[in-house]
Write a protein that holds these residues in place. Structure first.
Motif, PDB file in Angstrom:
ATOM      1  N   TYR A   1       0.844  -1.192   0.000  1.00 18.80           N
ATOM      2  CA  TYR A   1       0.000   0.000   0.000  1.00 18.80           C
ATOM      3  C   TYR A   1       0.882   1.245   0.000  1.00 18.80           C
ATOM      4  CZ  TYR A   1      -3.475  -3.411   1.482  1.00 18.80           C
ATOM      5  OH  TYR A   1      -4.289  -4.511   1.553  1.00 18.80           O
ATOM      6  N   LEU A   2       0.386   2.248  -0.678  1.00 19.40           N
ATOM      7  CA  LEU A   2       1.169   3.477  -0.829  1.00 19.40           C
ATOM      8  C   LEU A   2       0.206   4.657  -0.965  1.00 19.40           C
ATOM      9  CD1 LEU A   2       4.207   3.900  -1.035  1.00 19.40           C
ATOM     10  CD2 LEU A   2       4.033   3.554  -3.491  1.00 19.40           C
TER      11      LEU A   2
ATOM     12  N   ARG B  30      -0.446  14.450  -5.318  1.00 20.62           N
ATOM     13  CA  ARG B  30      -0.268  14.849  -6.714  1.00 20.62           C
ATOM     14  C   ARG B  30       1.082  15.516  -6.936  1.00 20.62           C
ATOM     15  NH1 ARG B  30      -5.274  18.508  -8.123  1.00 20.62           N
ATOM     16  NH2 ARG B  30      -4.963  19.016  -5.940  1.00 20.62           N
ATOM     17  N   GLY B  31       1.702  15.181  -8.040  1.00 18.50           N
ATOM     18  CA  GLY B  31       2.975  15.775  -8.396  1.00 18.50           C
ATOM     19  C   GLY B  31       4.180  14.966  -7.931  1.00 18.50           C
ATOM     20  N   GLN B  32       3.971  14.098  -6.943  1.00 18.55           N
ATOM     21  CA  GLN B  32       5.095  13.273  -6.486  1.00 18.55           C
ATOM     22  C   GLN B  32       5.364  12.158  -7.486  1.00 18.55           C
ATOM     23  OE1 GLN B  32       3.706  12.164  -2.434  1.00 18.55           O
ATOM     24  NE2 GLN B  32       5.521  13.267  -1.710  1.00 18.55           N
ATOM     25  N   GLN B  33       6.432  11.436  -7.246  1.00 20.24           N
ATOM     26  CA  GLN B  33       6.715  10.263  -8.057  1.00 20.24           C
ATOM     27  C   GLN B  33       6.760   9.033  -7.147  1.00 20.24           C
ATOM     28  OE1 GLN B  33      10.514  10.236 -10.047  1.00 20.24           O
ATOM     29  NE2 GLN B  33      11.589   9.573  -8.224  1.00 20.24           N
TER      30      GLN B  33
ATOM     31  N   SER C 212      -4.462   6.648  -9.208  1.00 21.49           N
ATOM     32  CA  SER C 212      -4.861   5.785  -8.102  1.00 21.49           C
ATOM     33  C   SER C 212      -5.399   4.477  -8.663  1.00 21.49           C
ATOM     34  CB  SER C 212      -5.943   6.465  -7.262  1.00 21.49           C
ATOM     35  OG  SER C 212      -5.440   7.609  -6.623  1.00 21.49           O
ATOM     36  N   ALA C 213      -4.815   3.384  -8.241  1.00 25.38           N
ATOM     37  CA  ALA C 213      -5.159   2.087  -8.840  1.00 25.38           C
ATOM     38  C   ALA C 213      -4.447   0.979  -8.092  1.00 25.38           C
ATOM     39  CB  ALA C 213      -4.740   2.044 -10.313  1.00 25.38           C
ATOM     40  N   LEU C 214      -4.810  -0.243  -8.456  1.00 27.81           N
ATOM     41  CA  LEU C 214      -4.056  -1.410  -8.020  1.00 27.81           C
ATOM     42  C   LEU C 214      -3.094  -1.755  -9.149  1.00 27.81           C
ATOM     43  CD1 LEU C 214      -3.741  -3.699  -5.875  1.00 27.81           C
ATOM     44  CD2 LEU C 214      -5.349  -5.023  -7.256  1.00 27.81           C
ATOM     45  N   TYR C 215      -1.824  -1.802  -8.852  1.00 24.45           N
ATOM     46  CA  TYR C 215      -0.814  -2.124  -9.861  1.00 24.45           C
ATOM     47  C   TYR C 215      -0.367  -3.561  -9.650  1.00 24.45           C
ATOM     48  CZ  TYR C 215      -0.908   2.712 -11.186  1.00 24.45           C
ATOM     49  OH  TYR C 215      -1.342   3.937 -11.637  1.00 24.45           O
ATOM     50  N   LEU C 216      -0.578  -4.357 -10.658  1.00 21.54           N
ATOM     51  CA  LEU C 216      -0.289  -5.785 -10.594  1.00 21.54           C
ATOM     52  C   LEU C 216       0.914  -6.128 -11.450  1.00 21.54           C
ATOM     53  CD1 LEU C 216      -3.951  -7.027 -10.949  1.00 21.54           C
ATOM     54  CD2 LEU C 216      -2.531  -7.365  -8.938  1.00 21.54           C
TER      55      LEU C 216
ATOM     56  N   THR D 157      -2.687   5.083  -3.770  1.00 24.96           N
ATOM     57  CA  THR D 157      -3.694   6.129  -3.615  1.00 24.96           C
ATOM     58  C   THR D 157      -3.008   7.470  -3.770  1.00 24.96           C
ATOM     59  OG1 THR D 157      -4.987   4.762  -2.092  1.00 24.96           O
ATOM     60  CG2 THR D 157      -5.430   7.143  -2.099  1.00 24.96           C
ATOM     61  N   VAL D 158      -3.530   8.288  -4.686  1.00 24.25           N
ATOM     62  CA  VAL D 158      -2.981   9.623  -4.917  1.00 24.25           C
ATOM     63  C   VAL D 158      -3.971  10.650  -4.397  1.00 24.25           C
ATOM     64  CG1 VAL D 158      -2.072  11.240  -6.627  1.00 24.25           C
ATOM     65  CG2 VAL D 158      -1.775   8.774  -6.962  1.00 24.25           C
TER      66      VAL D 158
END
Lengths: 113, 114
Positions: A10-11, A15-18, A86-90, A111-112
């Motif tokens: 989880y993260l 906005r604007g960050q990497q 914002s999403a689940l990255y698989l 989550t952004v």
């Protein structure tokens, strides 16, 4: 045999960050694919790496990038984050080609804010 | 180009009754077809795959699917639903040659009612 592992699980970013996500494939698997999963768009292919080379790329902006290391571990990076990221990255690994059976990791929930 | 259409976004069945999740595909080549399942907050798990061998494919947890070329379908079935089958199911197609990526359907959410 250990499965595909993804870190972190989880993260939360603004906005604007990497952000950098990591994926360790199953031992012996040389192909690593990344997907973005959202409620609206479903599962969308980001890119695939094989032997440290990007072999396929989906239709995502250049803010999304990735790489693969000599031990087949892979990272993906998203720069200048947007709310829509914002999403689940698989991450999924397979022995050789992407149309072999793919084994998926549990995903990283980004989550952004 | 290849594509896959899952005909139902949500299917609801009673425990102990049959399950049918429908999938149609389009592919320029002889396709490989897969069904994956995703339980809440988990990654995807392969249920079964078709790669031009037997047209009736048996998978894990009692699921099976039949490849019908004339109908371009690959429907997933199970004779008797269990509460633990409640999940999201994805039908997936691959061109089966070259290194083209997998193409996923939008998913079908299966609910099982006690």
């Amino acid at each position: 045999k250990a499965g595909v592992t993804q870190t972190p699980r989880y993260l939360i970013k603004t906005r604007g960050q990497q952000v950098t996500l990591s994926c360790s494939p199953i031992s012996g698997h040389r192909s690593v694919s990344w997907y973005q999963q959202t409620p609206g768009q479903g599962l969308q292919f980001l890119f695939e790496y094989f032997s440290e080379t990007q072999r396929n790329k989906g239709n995502f902006p250049g803010r999304f990038s990735g790489r693969q290391f000599s031990n087949s571990r892979s990272e993906m990076n998203v720069s200048t984050l947007e709310l829509g990221d914002s999403a689940l990255y698989l991450c999924a690994s397979s022995l050789a080609t992407s149309y072999n059976e793919q084994f998926f990791g549990p995903g990283t929930r980004l989550t952004v804010l | 180009a290849q594509s896959v259409t899952q005909l139902d976004s949500h299917v609801s069945v009673s425990e102990g009754t049959p399950v049918l999740l429908r999938c149609n595909y389009s592919s320029s080549y002889s396709p490989s077809l897969f069904w994956y399942v995703q339980h809440p907050n988990k990654g995807l798990q392969l249920l079964l795959k078709y790669t031009s061998a037997a047209t009736l494919v048996k998978g894990i947890n009692g699921f099976e699917a039949e490849f019908k070329k004339s109908e371009t379908s690959f429907h997933l079935t199970k004779p008797s639903a269990h509460m633990s089958d409640a999940a999201e199911y994805f039908c997936v197609v691959s061109a089966g040659e070259g290194n083209t990526p997998l193409v996923f359907g939008k998913g079908t959410r299966l609910s099982v009612i006690a």
